[in-house]
Design a protein around this motif. Structure first.
Motif: not given
Length: 678
Positions: A474, A489, A491-493, A517, A519, A521, A523
């Motif tokens: 990511s 997309t 995604s991330y912590e 999002s 969580t 994500v 986009t």
């Protein structure tokens, strides 16, 4: 530390250079655009596969001696390899010995929290030998806390033989200002003194001009309100090595050197710390006993010099500044019991990730995190209550796959804070900070380090951690030429963070261009991405977005349109020197790995890699190959290896150059094959 060649990812424009003169560098690694031959009367002698220097043609034995000292092995375990490396523009390591047991009778409660730095208001009177200079005595722990985090001026005053010998400009006040402004609290100043003695035994006198220059840099650092560590550095290769040289001779020269350093710097304030020797070689009880003796000689000489030295904080170490050697063998002598002191170790683990060996470009699995923590907790558990600084660590956020590097450095700083270790990042001039432009090579990586050291919770880009195919990250949005433009997309912590903004340069993206999002994500809409590239637009980096979060580091998201790179020729016969192959990158201009097999399918080397994840099987170690601005390179060391190890019945070696995004080596992957006829 040693020569620390590590992956320079800044791709340099090739230039035509004149021949190198005596003592100048005549070969380098990635990005080396300097001279490849030497002037008459000198010969280009190789110190290791990544660094060579012009020496007197009549004295080849000198180079041989140097080579042997630079390949001293380090004790290691699992992933805590400390390295023998050349600090030029590439990195390589010798690592062949196994790490010794971590058992020790000195175990006690593990320190789990970093304490608040405290200083004393007591100031010594300004009198006597130090005139108006002042010194505020401080405990070793408070001094070590104040160092955190720090930065190394690598490949500079420690270069051989002179400050400018290793492709870095002289240190300036502007560099120190920029380092301080970036959030660093201290600077470690590695200095190699070997080539600045103007007389020898029994005098061993340092050239006053060199001593003046070292003092100038020390004063630069102290004048900015930063802390400094001054040491003796690559001398450990050339004359300090007790595994090769007479102990009495080493002791004489070492004592004379520290007598002079101690005298010159005795009136500097409390923010100057001394470190006796960098990564002292040794692997046995006898070597350790001699190092403990040399530590006492160091303490004796600085105390005899007087001034404020008896109250000055010092950093001592065990063999190699290695964690497990220190646990097993370090003993604080009984001399000068009131000298405030702490320990220093270096950490370059895991080897395969830090040095990009065997195709390793992922990090962050539970086992990998647990191993790093075990190394730290074992050291602290055996040496509790002692101030500790990690005086060097790697690798380079500019050289590693970005998402993996960010995860590594975030975890590294978390564990350093947990076990009360201060940290000082190694920088060879290509790792972290460009000392000419005064810019960070990877600003997001720098942000992760500084915020992590401060105890802030960083959001992190997720990606592949197990070496499976394809490798996802990511840190990037990749779009292949010829495919439809669709939403993508990343995604991330989040680690408790919320997204604040996304910007392309100074322009903030709007809610119609992306969604994010709860969580983690992100986009990016197809309509927004269509403003950056189309199905048929030219490959290359199209944008670098900056993501800002509610706390901690900012991250970058690099958007790349890519196609398989094109090389000028795919078949070559028996190269006998560094062999450059022109390349059109067609996307992100970095090589991820090289797969090397003989034409019968057998691995060229390291057949044990068959047990590694798919992206690492048959991959060749980094020192055999490299890349530059407009070419990929088979170094002479790699070509020599192929010739020397070609099995009977084999005609060719097949080298597969893999790029980002990594999706393997089979036909249709983002890779190109090169056939080397032998």
């Amino acid at each position: 530390m040693l020569f620390y060649g590590f992956a320079v990812v800044a791709l340099l424009t090739a230039t035509v250079s004149a021949q190198a003169r005596l003592w100048e560098q005549c070969n380098g690694g990635i990005g080396w655009t300097g001279p490849k031959t030497c002037v008459a009367g000198t010969t280009c002698y190789e110190w290791n596969p990544y660094y060579a220097q012009c020496l007197d043609a009549a004295s080849p034995s000198t180079a041989t001696t140097v080579r042997s000292t630079t390949t001293t092995t380090r004790a290691t375990t699992l992933t805590t390899t400390t390295r023998s490396t050349v600090k030029t523009t590439t990195r390589s390591t010798t690592s062949s010995s196994s790490r010794s047991s971590s058992s020790s009778s000195r175990t006690s409660t593990v320190t789990t929290q970093k304490t608040t730095t405290t200083t004393t208001t007591k100031t010594t009177t300004s009198s006597g030998v130090c005139g108006t200079a002042t010194f505020a005595p401080i405990s070793a722990q408070s001094a070590f806390d104040a160092l955190h985090p720090g930065w190394n001026i690598g490949n500079t005053l420690d270069a051989i033989p002179n400050e400018g010998s290793w492709n870095n400009p002289p240190i300036t006040s502007a560099v120190i200002d920029a380092i301080k402004a970036s959030g660093y609290k201290s600077i470690r100043i590695p200095v190699t003194w070997t080539h600045h003695f103007i007389s020898s035994s029994p005098i061993w006198t340092i050239d006053p001009t060199w001593m003046n220059r070292v003092e100038e840099v020390v004063d630069m650092v102290l004048s900015k309100g930063l802390w400094a560590i001054l040491n003796v550095h690559h001398d450990s290769w050339e004359w300090f090595d007790v595994t090769q040289f007479d102990n009495a001779g080493v002791e004489e020269r070492f004592g004379a050197l520290w007598a002079q350093i101690g005298d010159r710097f005795k009136c500097k304030n409390e923010r100057l710390l001394f470190e006796p020797i960098n990564e002292p070689p040794g692997t046995t009880d006898a070597h350790a006993a001699e190092l403990n003796k040399l530590n006492d000689i160091f303490l004796t000489k600085i105390n005899q010099a007087g001034g404020y030295n008896p109250k000055r904080v010092v950093t001592l170490s065990g063999l190699g500044q290695d964690t497990y050697k220190t646990i097993n063998w370090f003993q604080r002598g009984t001399l000068y019991p009131n000298q405030p002191w702490g320990l220093q170790f270096h950490y370059y683990s895991p080897y395969d990730f830090i040095f990009r060996a065997w195709g390793k470009s992922t990090w962050g699995g539970a086992d990998e995190k647990a191993t790093l923590e075990l190394d730290f907790s074992t050291f602290r558990g055996n040496l509790s209550g002692i101030p500790v600084v990690i005086g060097e660590f790697g690798g380079s956020p500019a050289g590693l796959e970005p998402a993996a590097a960010w995860r590594y450095f975030d975890w590294f700083t978390q564990m350093a804070n947990k076990y009360h270790f201060s940290i000082i990042a190694w920088d060879n001039g290509d790792d972290l900070f460009n000392r000419t432009t005064l810019k960070w090579h990877n600003p997001a990586g720098q942000s992760v380090l500084i915020n992590g050291a401060a105890g802030k919770k960083n959001a992190l880009a997720l990606g592949t951690t197990d070496g499976s195919v394809p490798q996802l990250s990511s840190a990037f949005i990749f779009h292949k030429v010829g495919t439809p433009v669709v939403s993508q997309t990343a995604s991330y912590e989040l680690n408790g963070n919320t997204l604040v903004s996304i910007k392309n340069g100074a322009t903030a993206l709007t809610s119609s261009q992306y969604s994010f999002s709860s969580t983690g994500v992100l986009t990016l809409t197809s309509s927004y991405l269509s403003t950056l590239y189309s199905t048929s637009s030219a490959p290359g980096v199209k944008a670098e977005l900056t993501l800002t979060f509610s706390q901690g580091a900012f991250l970058t998201l690099t958007i790349v349109q890519w196609d398989v790179p094109v090389i000028s020729q795919t078949n070559f016969a028996n190269p006998t020197s560094d062999f450059r192959i022109p390349i059109t990158w067609n996307g992100f201009n970095r090589v991820a790995a090289v797969r090397a097999v003989w034409d019968n399918g057998v691995y060229v080397s390291d057949d044990w890699t068959v047990w590694l994840p798919p992206l690492q099987q048959a991959r060749w170690t980094f020192g055999n190959w490299g890349y530059e601005a407009n070419s990929v390179v088979l170094w002479q060391s790699g070509a020599d290896y192929l010739r020397s190890n070609k099995p009977a019945g084999v005609t060719n070696a097949i080298l597969t150059w893999e790029f980002y995004p990594r999706d393997g080596y089979t036909p249709g992957s983002n890779a190109v094959n090169v056939t080397i006829g032998l």
